[in-house]
Scaffold this active site. Sequence first.
Site, mmCIF file in Angstrom:
data_model
loop_
_atom_site.group_PDB
_atom_site.id
_atom_site.type_symbol
_atom_site.label_atom_id
_atom_site.label_comp_id
_atom_site.label_asym_id
_atom_site.label_seq_id
_atom_site.Cartn_x
_atom_site.Cartn_y
_atom_site.Cartn_z
ATOM 1 N N ASN A 6 8.126 15.630 -14.425
ATOM 2 C CA ASN A 6 9.462 15.206 -14.863
ATOM 3 C C ASN A 6 10.486 15.774 -13.887
ATOM 4 O O ASN A 6 10.742 16.973 -13.892
ATOM 5 C CB ASN A 6 9.729 15.729 -16.280
ATOM 6 C CG ASN A 6 11.166 15.481 -16.702
ATOM 7 O OD1 ASN A 6 11.846 14.609 -16.155
ATOM 8 N ND2 ASN A 6 11.632 16.244 -17.681
ATOM 9 N N LYS A 8 13.624 15.279 -13.820
ATOM 10 C CA LYS A 8 14.973 15.463 -14.404
ATOM 11 C C LYS A 8 16.010 14.804 -13.493
ATOM 12 O O LYS A 8 15.744 13.754 -12.917
ATOM 13 C CB LYS A 8 15.254 16.949 -14.626
ATOM 14 C CG LYS A 8 14.101 17.667 -15.320
ATOM 15 C CD LYS A 8 14.436 19.049 -15.770
ATOM 16 C CE LYS A 8 13.182 19.730 -16.274
ATOM 17 N NZ LYS A 8 13.428 20.694 -17.314
ATOM 18 N N HIS A 84 12.656 13.812 -24.810
ATOM 19 C CA HIS A 84 12.640 15.110 -24.139
ATOM 20 C C HIS A 84 13.695 16.015 -24.780
ATOM 21 O O HIS A 84 14.758 15.547 -25.180
ATOM 22 C CB HIS A 84 12.931 14.924 -22.640
ATOM 23 C CG HIS A 84 12.690 16.163 -21.851
ATOM 24 N ND1 HIS A 84 13.601 17.188 -21.788
ATOM 25 C CD2 HIS A 84 11.617 16.568 -21.123
ATOM 26 C CE1 HIS A 84 13.109 18.162 -21.043
ATOM 27 N NE2 HIS A 84 11.905 17.810 -20.634
ATOM 28 N N GLU A 86 15.804 17.970 -23.619
ATOM 29 C CA GLU A 86 17.145 17.938 -23.007
ATOM 30 C C GLU A 86 17.928 16.736 -23.529
ATOM 31 O O GLU A 86 19.152 16.786 -23.655
ATOM 32 C CB GLU A 86 17.015 17.933 -21.476
ATOM 33 C CG GLU A 86 16.587 19.313 -20.981
ATOM 34 C CD GLU A 86 15.851 19.326 -19.660
ATOM 35 O OE1 GLU A 86 15.871 18.324 -18.938
ATOM 36 O OE2 GLU A 86 15.234 20.372 -19.360
ATOM 37 N N GLU A 150 6.385 20.627 -26.091
ATOM 38 C CA GLU A 150 7.225 21.397 -25.181
ATOM 39 C C GLU A 150 8.104 22.345 -25.994
ATOM 40 O O GLU A 150 9.200 21.950 -26.447
ATOM 41 C CB GLU A 150 8.111 20.462 -24.353
ATOM 42 C CG GLU A 150 7.328 19.509 -23.502
ATOM 43 C CD GLU A 150 8.138 19.087 -22.283
ATOM 44 O OE1 GLU A 150 7.672 19.337 -21.162
ATOM 45 O OE2 GLU A 150 9.237 18.546 -22.459
ATOM 46 N N GLY A 156 12.116 25.363 -18.530
ATOM 47 C CA GLY A 156 13.034 25.786 -17.479
ATOM 48 C C GLY A 156 13.452 27.240 -17.579
ATOM 49 O O GLY A 156 14.390 27.675 -16.921
ATOM 50 N N SER A 186 7.512 25.492 -18.351
ATOM 51 C CA SER A 186 7.273 26.447 -17.268
ATOM 52 C C SER A 186 5.816 26.478 -16.803
ATOM 53 O O SER A 186 5.271 27.552 -16.513
ATOM 54 C CB SER A 186 7.763 27.851 -17.663
ATOM 55 O OG SER A 186 9.157 27.829 -17.908
HETATM 56 C C1 PEP Z 1 10.123 19.554 -18.607
HETATM 57 O O1 PEP Z 1 11.120 19.166 -18.019
HETATM 58 O O2 PEP Z 1 9.533 18.761 -19.365
HETATM 59 C C2 PEP Z 1 9.643 20.925 -18.398
HETATM 60 C C3 PEP Z 1 8.612 21.333 -19.083
HETATM 61 O O3 PEP Z 1 10.340 21.690 -17.501
HETATM 62 P P1 PEP Z 1 9.819 23.090 -16.812
HETATM 63 O O4 PEP Z 1 8.407 22.843 -16.367
HETATM 64 O O5 PEP Z 1 10.773 23.303 -15.681
HETATM 65 O O6 PEP Z 1 9.894 24.134 -17.873
#
Ligand code: PEP
Length: 225
Positions: A6, A8, A84, A86, A150, A156, A186
Site C-alpha cells: 500500500n 498510500k 483502510h 486511514e 491491521e 506506520g 509495520s
Molecule cells: C498500511 O498502510 O496498510 C500499513 C500497514 O502501513 P505500515 O506498514 O507503514 O505500518
Amino acid sequence: MLVAGNWKMFKGPRETVEFLDSFEPPAGVDVVVCPPFVSLPAAVGRGVPVYAQSVHWAAEGAFTGEVSAGMLRELGVEGALVGHSERRQHFGETDESVRRRCEAALEAGLAVIACVGETEAQREAGETEAVLERQVAAIPFHDRLVIAYEPVWAIGTGKTATPEIAQEAHALIKALHDTQVLYGGSVKPENAAELMAQPAVDGALVGGASLEAESFAAICRAAVT
Ligand code: PEP
C-alpha cells in the site's frame, strides 16, 4: 500467501515506473501493489497486479473526488483496498460505507482487500474482539475478497503486533469469516517471516516498507515457504 504493497499518497507516475522497473517479485507468492489513483495507468501492465486504494460504491454520479469500480476495471486495475484505517480515521469511512464499497467492487469483478483493526484505546479497554466482530460483520463473503487485520496502533508507528497477538486476532477473524487474512502494521524485512509463519496469517499488507523495491522484495521472499 498474498503480499500487498500500500503506497498510500506516495509515488506519482514517474516514481511508479521507476519502482516497477527495478522490482522483481519472487515466484511462489502472489504480490500486488496499490499506487495512488493518478499512478494506476503507469503501473498497469508492468508485471505486477495493480489494486486501487479505495473504490466508490456507485457506477458513476455526483461524487467529487471518487472513482468507480468500472473506471478501475477499464484501466486494467484488478482490485482495491477497502476500509483502510486511514480512510476510517481521516475520511469518515464507516462499516456501512465499507460494505457498500466492497459489494460494488466485487460486483464489477474486482478483487478486494477489506481492512479491519482496533485502535490502541480500544485494545486497552478490552474491546478488540467486539470491534473486530462489528467490522467483520459488515464485510461480504466472496471468493475474491480477503481481509487484512491491521491494528491501528501498529500502522506506520514502528510498533508491530507480536506474532502471538496477530495469530489470536487472525484466528478470531477466521472464525467469523472464512477467508484469507493478511497482517498489516509495520511489517518489515526483519519481522515478516516470523509473522507470516503463524498458521492463521496468510500474507501481509505492507505500507512504508513497500515503498522501496528491495525491502518490498525481501518481504515477498519471506512469504515463500
Ligand atoms: C498500511 O498502510 O496498510 C500499513 C500497514 O502501513 P505500515 O506498514 O507503514 O505500518
